[in-house]
Enzyme design. Sequence first.
Site, PDB file in Angstrom:
ATOM      1  N   GLY A  48      34.754  36.474  32.402  1.00 47.84           N
ATOM      2  CA  GLY A  48      36.124  36.182  32.831  1.00 47.84           C
ATOM      3  C   GLY A  48      36.838  37.451  33.236  1.00 47.84           C
ATOM      4  O   GLY A  48      36.219  38.444  33.619  1.00 47.84           O
ATOM      5  N   SER A  54      31.652  41.874  30.613  1.00 47.89           N
ATOM      6  CA  SER A  54      31.573  42.073  32.060  1.00 47.89           C
ATOM      7  C   SER A  54      32.306  40.932  32.755  1.00 47.89           C
ATOM      8  O   SER A  54      32.857  40.032  32.105  1.00 47.89           O
ATOM      9  CB  SER A  54      30.119  42.109  32.514  1.00 47.89           C
ATOM     10  OG  SER A  54      29.507  40.841  32.316  1.00 47.89           O
ATOM     11  N   LYS A  55      32.294  40.954  34.080  1.00 47.79           N
ATOM     12  CA  LYS A  55      33.023  39.962  34.872  1.00 47.79           C
ATOM     13  C   LYS A  55      32.565  38.530  34.592  1.00 47.79           C
ATOM     14  O   LYS A  55      33.349  37.597  34.768  1.00 47.79           O
ATOM     15  CB  LYS A  55      32.867  40.269  36.363  1.00 47.79           C
ATOM     16  CG  LYS A  55      33.606  41.526  36.800  1.00 47.79           C
ATOM     17  CD  LYS A  55      33.410  41.786  38.284  1.00 47.79           C
ATOM     18  CE  LYS A  55      34.123  43.058  38.723  1.00 47.79           C
ATOM     19  NZ  LYS A  55      33.897  43.339  40.157  1.00 47.79           N
ATOM     20  N   ARG A  56      31.313  38.372  34.176  1.00 45.02           N
ATOM     21  CA  ARG A  56      30.841  37.004  33.932  1.00 45.02           C
ATOM     22  C   ARG A  56      31.530  36.362  32.731  1.00 45.02           C
ATOM     23  O   ARG A  56      31.464  35.156  32.543  1.00 45.02           O
ATOM     24  CB  ARG A  56      29.326  36.983  33.745  1.00 45.02           C
ATOM     25  CG  ARG A  56      28.826  37.617  32.460  1.00 45.02           C
ATOM     26  CD  ARG A  56      27.303  37.475  32.341  1.00 45.02           C
ATOM     27  NE  ARG A  56      26.795  38.086  31.139  1.00 45.02           N
ATOM     28  CZ  ARG A  56      26.528  39.368  30.996  1.00 45.02           C
ATOM     29  NH1 ARG A  56      26.742  40.193  32.005  1.00 45.02           N
ATOM     30  NH2 ARG A  56      26.059  39.852  29.858  1.00 45.02           N
TER      31      ARG A  56
END
Length: 467
Positions: A243, A239-241
């Site tokens: 990167g 996911s976005k966490r």
Amino acid sequence: MEVRVRFAPSPTGHLHIGGVRTALFNWLFTKHHKGKFILRIEDTDRKRSTKESIADILESMEWLGLEWDEGPYFQMERLDIYKKYGDKLLKEGKAYLCYCTPEELKERRRKGAYKYDGRCRNLTEEQKREYIRQGRKPALRLRSPSMGKTILDDLVRGKIEFENKVLDDFVLLKSDGVPTYNFACIIDDVLMKVSHVIRGEDHLSNTPRQVLVYQALGLDLPQFAHLPMILGSDHTLLSKRHGAVAVSQYKEMGYLPRALINYLALLGWGTPESKQLFTQEELIERFSLEHVSKNPAVFDPKKLEWMNGHYLKNSDPEEITDLVIDYLKKKELLLGKIDPEKKKWIGKIVETVGERLKYIGQIIDYAGFFFTEKIAFDRKAKEKFLKKEIKPFLKEVKEDLSKIEPFGKKGIEEAIRKELEVFKIKPKIGAQAVRVALTGQTISPPLFEVIELLGKEKTLGRLEQAL
């Protein structure tokens, strides 16, 4: 049998790393078997589907070189087709109209119902007329079997069994006539003659429902292959966490398409000898579903960065220079037309940065100071190296450099080393002071090459600014 596969993204956001890995495996499989690759946009989520997302999907795939042979098809342009097949199932008694409202269904779920209870399965004509009189618009549900098992032979996961009793009479067509995913994709796959459905493991729970639709329509199943999930470094879903996860972000950062293709191919697939670097032709020749793993793949940005650095190092210097110029133009650090002399200068900068460059965007980290008139000093670097006691040394360096003609690396090095001896300053202190004065930071390409490329006027001006 002709191999025909499809990639069918929903245009509800940017094309994700997981999605493009699925597209790549489909593309490699069909290229290996000399088949057809179909692109289908599943845009039935009208609230979340956007034109911007469609453009992002198409641009990302074109950038990666994943050309499609047919399409793109759009499901919202095919509603009459889905209605025709829904009507067929209704007429044959394999589906029925459900008049339950969204609010009623929500309330039942709130009370603990985990699946539809089938209350509209056997409505009387009088009950139907009453619902119609109330203005209710019906959805179409499949009559799912409540006994037995749905069995699937998956090309990656092997034999999989699903208990039919856990499945409900799921919706095929919503009350507004828009098909659900589990209905539309089956009709499309049949009409597009898809031979292999290669998709992410997250779709595995949809598969038994889709098999039931095939069976209700009396159609043969394609071959299914469910790919392993992609996890982040902490072994949770990517996911976005973790990167950057969108293909467009890697394009923006200046990664090479061929490096991204090579790396994504290794997320869940490999060769017996664990080969890491492949040309596109080698990937097509060697790819097979037999070597796709059942285990989740871990996305490692550092490995991707290393691989991209390898491709940069082995690329034509002129190609890399052109990519750097394009990147700097987008960042508005280069303006106007680039004449041959300036291009040659930028090429020398790229050469000086050398193997430090792991992706094009890093040119700003290592050499951005070349393309600005006034540099910004890193606070810690300034406090550590531009102290008052270094001022006399920098003054003399500036004086010496002003006298050098021609302004070349050899004379620059001799002048700075002379002043280091005169002032009895260690090179790691004095040279760093000059570096910080000229670049604003402690990390840069080799100092003497930096000074030569900056040129006399800019070098003297920045030393004056530092002083």
